[in-house]
Design an enzyme around this catalytic site. Structure first.
Site, PDB file in Angstrom:
ATOM      1  N   THR A 195      24.701  20.990  43.092  1.00  0.00           N
ATOM      2  CA  THR A 195      24.586  20.010  44.742  1.00  0.00           C
ATOM      3  C   THR A 195      23.459  21.544  45.462  1.00  0.00           C
ATOM      4  O   THR A 195      24.045  22.705  45.286  1.00  0.00           O
ATOM      5  CB  THR A 195      25.852  19.515  45.630  1.00  0.00           C
ATOM      6  OG1 THR A 195      26.487  19.014  44.648  1.00  0.00           O
ATOM      7  CG2 THR A 195      25.387  19.267  47.062  1.00  0.00           C
ATOM      8  N   ARG A 223      29.135   4.244  44.164  1.00  0.00           N
ATOM      9  CA  ARG A 223      29.442   5.527  44.681  1.00  0.00           C
ATOM     10  C   ARG A 223      28.902   6.504  45.324  1.00  0.00           C
ATOM     11  O   ARG A 223      27.556   6.750  45.431  1.00  0.00           O
ATOM     12  CB  ARG A 223      30.129   6.684  43.681  1.00  0.00           C
ATOM     13  CG  ARG A 223      30.987   7.606  44.460  1.00  0.00           C
ATOM     14  CD  ARG A 223      30.241   9.530  43.784  1.00  0.00           C
ATOM     15  NE  ARG A 223      31.574  10.422  44.302  1.00  0.00           N
ATOM     16  CZ  ARG A 223      30.608  11.652  44.407  1.00  0.00           C
ATOM     17  NH1 ARG A 223      29.473  11.549  44.272  1.00  0.00           N
ATOM     18  NH2 ARG A 223      31.390  12.531  45.033  1.00  0.00           N
ATOM     19  N   VAL A 224      28.990   7.314  46.453  1.00  0.00           N
ATOM     20  CA  VAL A 224      28.587   8.348  47.525  1.00  0.00           C
ATOM     21  C   VAL A 224      29.875   9.029  47.772  1.00  0.00           C
ATOM     22  O   VAL A 224      30.134   9.015  48.518  1.00  0.00           O
ATOM     23  CB  VAL A 224      27.776   7.366  48.839  1.00  0.00           C
ATOM     24  CG1 VAL A 224      27.494   8.653  49.824  1.00  0.00           C
ATOM     25  CG2 VAL A 224      26.940   6.473  47.932  1.00  0.00           C
ATOM     26  N   THR A 246      29.774  22.042  49.628  1.00  0.00           N
ATOM     27  CA  THR A 246      29.246  21.495  47.879  1.00  0.00           C
ATOM     28  C   THR A 246      30.708  21.884  47.264  1.00  0.00           C
ATOM     29  O   THR A 246      31.691  22.380  47.815  1.00  0.00           O
ATOM     30  CB  THR A 246      28.674  22.579  47.203  1.00  0.00           C
ATOM     31  OG1 THR A 246      28.616  21.918  45.752  1.00  0.00           O
ATOM     32  CG2 THR A 246      28.860  24.255  47.436  1.00  0.00           C
ATOM     33  N   GLY A 247      31.098  20.084  46.873  1.00  0.00           N
ATOM     34  CA  GLY A 247      32.443  20.630  45.635  1.00  0.00           C
ATOM     35  C   GLY A 247      32.429  18.938  45.777  1.00  0.00           C
ATOM     36  O   GLY A 247      31.317  17.946  45.659  1.00  0.00           O
ATOM     37  N   HIS A 248      34.004  18.701  45.646  1.00  0.00           N
ATOM     38  CA  HIS A 248      34.286  17.103  45.271  1.00  0.00           C
ATOM     39  C   HIS A 248      34.426  16.589  46.398  1.00  0.00           C
ATOM     40  O   HIS A 248      35.516  16.723  47.794  1.00  0.00           O
ATOM     41  CB  HIS A 248      35.671  17.408  45.085  1.00  0.00           C
ATOM     42  CG  HIS A 248      36.399  15.825  43.832  1.00  0.00           C
ATOM     43  ND1 HIS A 248      37.100  16.180  43.091  1.00  0.00           N
ATOM     44  CD2 HIS A 248      36.018  14.904  44.052  1.00  0.00           C
ATOM     45  CE1 HIS A 248      37.376  15.084  43.162  1.00  0.00           C
ATOM     46  NE2 HIS A 248      36.849  14.154  43.278  1.00  0.00           N
TER      47      HIS A 248
END
Length: 329
Positions: A195, A223-224, A246-248
């Site tokens: 990302t 999914r968003v 940025t990440g999960h």
């Protein structure tokens, strides 16, 4: 002339000159870029690939900085820097985005102006070459903040945006990752990062933030993540800071990470570094969430905490040398 009169004259001169002390020419400015956080280890990236990452991050950094240096807005700098990263197959945004469970690229993005708290976001795009541009169009040319899927792309068509076939985004590397992930029926940790995002402070003291992504490899239909959600993956407020995450994404949404960093500065009087660390190194870790943020405050202070083994990141602040890093060192 007596000492008292001299002091009085000096005082009035200083008062008259004070407005000139804080000018666009004297305002600290700069930007921070990220290209994703994750299980990024030196042993997994060749020297040649590392060089490619550094060169592309530097290209985006220099482009954004030149806009700021020439008196351009933080919004323009963020937009331009992210465009370069969206066009690069190295990152999970635009060309080179990861693929959904159905083997398609599906893109999300958001942008926010700290001057007036205006924001724009898009999600579920399959044919927009540069999603961050459409997010900005939503912000500036529509009464809405968030548009998704076919509706967002119809809005793009009405405004003469370039639409591309979905296979424009799909690279051989991502296709191979997709095939491997499909065989394993699970997502590899090495394929989650990528990302992109940018935060900036311009010479007029205005902050801006933007984030663009292809989401997670093998994500389910519809999914968003956090990247297009204002307050979760992106936030900017001239009174506090600008943040891109940025990440999960699911965890960043639950904690409203970007907005919460701003809140800790505004209501708890925490420094930018302490506020960012609290979210990334404490609250996210407590719920086993991986990722990081980049942030810049109204004074030009920078924070880039992450709780993974690496995060692609680059910093360029006026009066300082540019910094580009990848690994946790």
């Amino acid at each position: 002339m007596c000492v008292k009169k001299k002091l009085i004259i000096a005082f009035f001169i200083s008062v008259l000159l004070m407005p000139n002390l804080i000018t666009p020419q004297n305002q600290k400015f700069g930007l921070v870029i990220h290209g994703g956080a994750g299980n990024i280890k030196r042993e997994n990236i060749s020297a040649e690939k590392e060089k490619e990452y550094v060169e592309k991050l530097n290209e985006a950094l220099q482009k954004g900085y030149s806009i700021l240096e020439n008196g351009g807005s933080s919004l323009d700098a963020v937009n331009a820097a992210i465009n370069i990263l969206e066009d690069s197959p190295l990152f999970n945004a635009g060309k080179g985005a990861v693929l959904t469970e159905k083997g398609e690229a599906e893109l999300d993005a958001s942008i926010m102006d700290g001057k007036n708290l205006m924001a724009g976001a898009v999600a579920g795009l399959k044919h927009i070459k540069n999603p961050i541009n459409l997010a900005r169009l939503v912000m500036e040319k529509s009464p809405h903040v968030f548009m998704i899927g076919q509706g967002a792309e119809e809005f793009a068509k009405q405004n003469n945006f370039e639409l591309v076939p979905n296979d424009y985004f799909i690279t051989e590397e991502r296709l191979n990752q997709y095939k491997k992930a499909k065989e394993k029926l699970q997502q590899s940790e090495n394929e989650k990062h990528g990302t992109v995002g940018c935060v900036a402070l311009d010479k007029n003291g205005n902050l801006a933030a933007g984030t663009s992504t292809g989401g997670m490899m093998m994500k389910k239909f519809g999914r968003v993540g956090d990247s297009p959600i204002i307050g979760a993956g992106t936030y900017a407020n001239n009174n506090t800071c600008a943040v891109s995450a940025t990440g999960h994404g699911e965890f960043f949404i639950r904690l409203s990470v970007a907005h919460e960093i701003s809140n800790l500065i505004e209501y708890k009087n925490l420094s930018l570094q302490d506020a960012a660390n609290e979210l990334v190194l404490n609250r996210l870790k407590k719920i086993n969430a991986e990722g990081g943020v980049i942030a810049i405050d109204k004074n030009g202070n920078v924070a880039t905490p992450f709780n993974t083994t690496g995060m692609f990141r680059a910093i360029y602040i006026s009066g300082e040398k540019p910094i580009i890093k990848i690994f946790n060192n």
